[in-house]
Enzyme design. Structure first.
Site, short mmCIF file in Angstrom:
data_model
loop_
_atom_site.label_atom_id
_atom_site.label_comp_id
_atom_site.label_asym_id
_atom_site.label_seq_id
_atom_site.Cartn_x
_atom_site.Cartn_y
_atom_site.Cartn_z
N ARG A 44 0.81 -1.23 0.00
CA ARG A 44 0.00 0.00 0.00
C ARG A 44 0.84 1.27 0.00
O ARG A 44 0.43 2.27 -0.58
CB ARG A 44 -0.94 -0.02 1.20
CG ARG A 44 -2.07 -1.00 0.99
CD ARG A 44 -3.00 -1.05 2.15
NE ARG A 44 -4.24 -1.70 1.76
CZ ARG A 44 -5.21 -2.00 2.61
NH1 ARG A 44 -5.08 -1.70 3.89
NH2 ARG A 44 -6.31 -2.56 2.18
N LYS A 52 -18.68 -17.47 3.56
CA LYS A 52 -20.13 -17.52 3.70
C LYS A 52 -20.89 -16.93 2.52
O LYS A 52 -20.45 -15.96 1.91
CB LYS A 52 -20.55 -16.72 4.94
CG LYS A 52 -20.08 -17.33 6.24
CD LYS A 52 -20.42 -16.39 7.36
CE LYS A 52 -20.23 -17.05 8.72
NZ LYS A 52 -20.51 -16.09 9.79
N GLY A 70 -9.11 -8.49 0.65
CA GLY A 70 -7.93 -8.63 1.51
C GLY A 70 -7.32 -10.02 1.44
O GLY A 70 -6.11 -10.18 1.20
N GLY A 78 -13.34 -4.07 1.01
CA GLY A 78 -14.72 -3.59 1.13
C GLY A 78 -15.08 -2.56 0.09
O GLY A 78 -16.18 -2.58 -0.48
P1 ADP Z 1 -11.64 -11.58 0.74
O1 ADP Z 1 -10.95 -11.02 1.95
O2 ADP Z 1 -10.68 -11.81 -0.39
O3 ADP Z 1 -12.86 -10.79 0.34
P2 ADP Z 1 -13.18 -13.40 2.29
O4 ADP Z 1 -12.83 -12.63 3.51
O5 ADP Z 1 -14.54 -13.35 1.79
O6 ADP Z 1 -12.15 -13.05 1.12
O7 ADP Z 1 -12.88 -14.94 2.52
C1 ADP Z 1 -11.66 -15.39 3.03
C2 ADP Z 1 -11.85 -16.44 4.07
O8 ADP Z 1 -12.65 -17.51 3.62
C3 ADP Z 1 -10.51 -17.02 4.44
O9 ADP Z 1 -10.21 -16.70 5.78
C4 ADP Z 1 -10.70 -18.51 4.23
O10 ADP Z 1 -10.09 -19.29 5.25
C5 ADP Z 1 -12.21 -18.66 4.27
N1 ADP Z 1 -12.63 -19.90 3.63
C6 ADP Z 1 -12.40 -20.31 2.36
N2 ADP Z 1 -12.88 -21.55 2.16
C7 ADP Z 1 -13.42 -21.95 3.33
C8 ADP Z 1 -14.07 -23.14 3.77
N3 ADP Z 1 -14.23 -24.19 2.95
N4 ADP Z 1 -14.51 -23.19 5.05
C9 ADP Z 1 -14.33 -22.15 5.87
N5 ADP Z 1 -13.72 -21.00 5.52
C10 ADP Z 1 -13.27 -20.90 4.26
MG MG Z 2 -11.49 -11.11 4.05
#
Ligand code: ADP
Ligand code: MG
Length: 427
Positions: free
Chosen positions: A43, A229, A385, A408
């Site tokens: 960053r 989720k 992130g 976000g």
């Molecule tokens: P980003 O930060 O890129 O937007 P998210 O925060 O939505 O991504 O998702 C990242 C999280 O999702 C990670 O911490 C990862 O461990 C979790 N994750 C991915 N697959 C699974 C799974 N099968 N079960 C539980 N958590 C998961």
């Molecule tokens: Mg995240």
């Protein structure tokens, strides 16, 4: 979603900075280790071209940023002293540190800036006024006390913004990562610079990259959405359904989709209140002719740890006591084939618990396929992130077309929200 291309108008490229003091909202919210050392310079590195542009034009710079989530003023752990060496190294010059944002010293240092100088203010979030939210309220505070405190901080926020604005002749917002927040330094301050408010290069590049994907994507357009989720991704899934040809849905939400279609998922993460949503996403996709790809097989683990036992099983037939933690062999092939067919790719959310090496091979396979598609001419945008952390972890950040610095902010922009930090410049 045809948004005005304001970054073509409010650009730092055509502004005359000679003899001007520019206050730049940067996003230097970088991770620090336990000794306060910067562990990821991304960053800070990103904002250097904007700073150099002002200096090269004969101006001086005042940098302001937040770092972490301090709960009080002067929380040493979150002081920007920690990041001074990294800024100086990447900028190639010494900078002046104000030590705070509001004191007489900061004002004086700002007044005395000479062309070529860079002044760094202290962590903006040392002041409750930055976010405009009251602090230190007792847990049992009454509603009246709460609303009085809220009113008080909104009132003192006006002074805070005015003071920051008084330091400079021109305001530049280069903090895409916080553009979705209506904070003092990201949105409110712009009003003091009606004719002198600009987007920095980070902001401009982010907006251009996202608009490129959303407005005139080369087809097929594929979105890969993972994470844990459905509930946190549902708005973006719905918005993207108006644009994409193909949707890969991975990560923890896979299992909600499996149960919604009568599958058996052992102890995998699951949101029963999202079954209906999952079914309606599938129905809507069918109606629109969008191909939805879910992992046919899953790496199941008997614990969420590096030394867990694992086995590959069908995603809709996971044994009791086992959890789906990553995609497995067949899905890796299907995902790769789907990715290689795409001409535009937007990826948010890892497809497994990639923080644990043993469960990271699916996310790595996706990252490699996205890089491969990019090398064949596809345009790829990775944001979020954890997704960016994953791409960095596998050393593939420069093998994709664009890595967004925003999590976000990126999602809210894609969802169609007008970001307060962008709107403030546009107005
Ligand atoms: P980003 O930060 O890129 O937007 P998210 O925060 O939505 O991504 O998702 C990242 C999280 O999702 C990670 O911490 C990862 O461990 C979790 N994750 C991915 N697959 C699974 C799974 N099968 N079960 C539980 N958590 C998961
Ligand atoms: Mg995240």
């Amino acid at each position: 979603m045809n948004r005005p291309k304001t970054y073509d108008m409010n650009t730092i490229d055509t502004y005359d900075f000679k003899g001007k003091r520019a206050i730049i909202r940067v996003d230097f919210n970088t991770p620090l280790d336990e000794n306060g050392k910067v562990t990821d310079e991304t960053r800070i590195r990103a904002a250097i071209p904007t700073i150099k542009k002002v200096l090269a034009g004969g101006g001086s710079v005042i940098l302001m940023t937040h770092l972490g989530r301090p709960k009080k003023n002067n929380d040493a752990k979150y002081s920007l002293v920690h990041i001074i060496p990294t800024i100086e190294k990447l900028l190639g010059q010494k900078i002046i540190f104000a030590g705070d944002c509001m004191g007489e010293k900061a004002a004086q240092l700002a007044r005395n800036l000479k062309p070529g100088d860079v002044l760094l203010l202290e962590n903006l979030r040392f002041y409750a006024e930055e976010e405009g939210k009251p602090r230190g309220l007792a847990d049992d505070a009454s509603d009246e006390e709460k609303s009085a405190a809220k009113k008080a901080v909104k009132e003192s926020q006006k002074e805070f913004v005015k003071r920051l604005a008084s330091y400079a002749d021109v305001y530049i917002n280069d903090a895409f990562g916080t553009a979705h927040r209506a904070h003092a330094s990201t949105a409110l301050i712009a009003a003091y610079f009606p004719n002198d408010k600009l987007f920095g290069y980070v902001m401009e590049n982010e907006l251009k990259a996202i608009d490129k994907v959303l407005e005139a994507p080369q087809r097929p357009f594929l979105a890969i959405l993972g994470g844990s989720k459905v509930s946190t991704k549902i708005t973006i899934i719905e918005k993207l359904m108006d644009r994409v040809d193909t949707l890969i849905l991975g990560g923890g939400m896979t299992y909600t989709f499996m149960v919604a279609q009568d599958g058996k998922i052992g102890s995998s993460i699951c949101e029963p209140d999202q079954f209906e949503t999952a079914r309606s996403i599938l129905a809507k996709a069918k109606e629109k002719g969008i191909q939805v790809v879910l992992a046919e097989d899953t790496l199941a683990a008997n614990a969420i740890s590096e030394d867990a036992d694992t086995k590959e099983v069908p995603s809709n037939d996971i044994p009791d006591g086992w959890s789906g933690v990553d995609i497995a062999s067949k899905a890796k092939v299907t995902f790769r084939d789907t990715i290689l067919k795409a001409k535009t790719i937007m990826w948010n959310g890892p497809v497994g618990i990639f923080e644990i090496d043993k469960f990271a091979t699916g996310t790595k396979a996706v990252a490699e396929a996205v890089a491969e598609a990019t090398s064949h001419g596809a345009y790829s945008l990775v944001g979020g992130g954890d997704s960016v952390a994953a791409v960095n972890k596998f050393g593939l950040a420069d093998k994709v077309s664009y890595v967004s610095t925003g999590g976000g902010a990126l999602l809210e922009y894609i969802e169609g929200a007008e970001l307060p930090g962008v709107a403030a410049i546009r107005k």
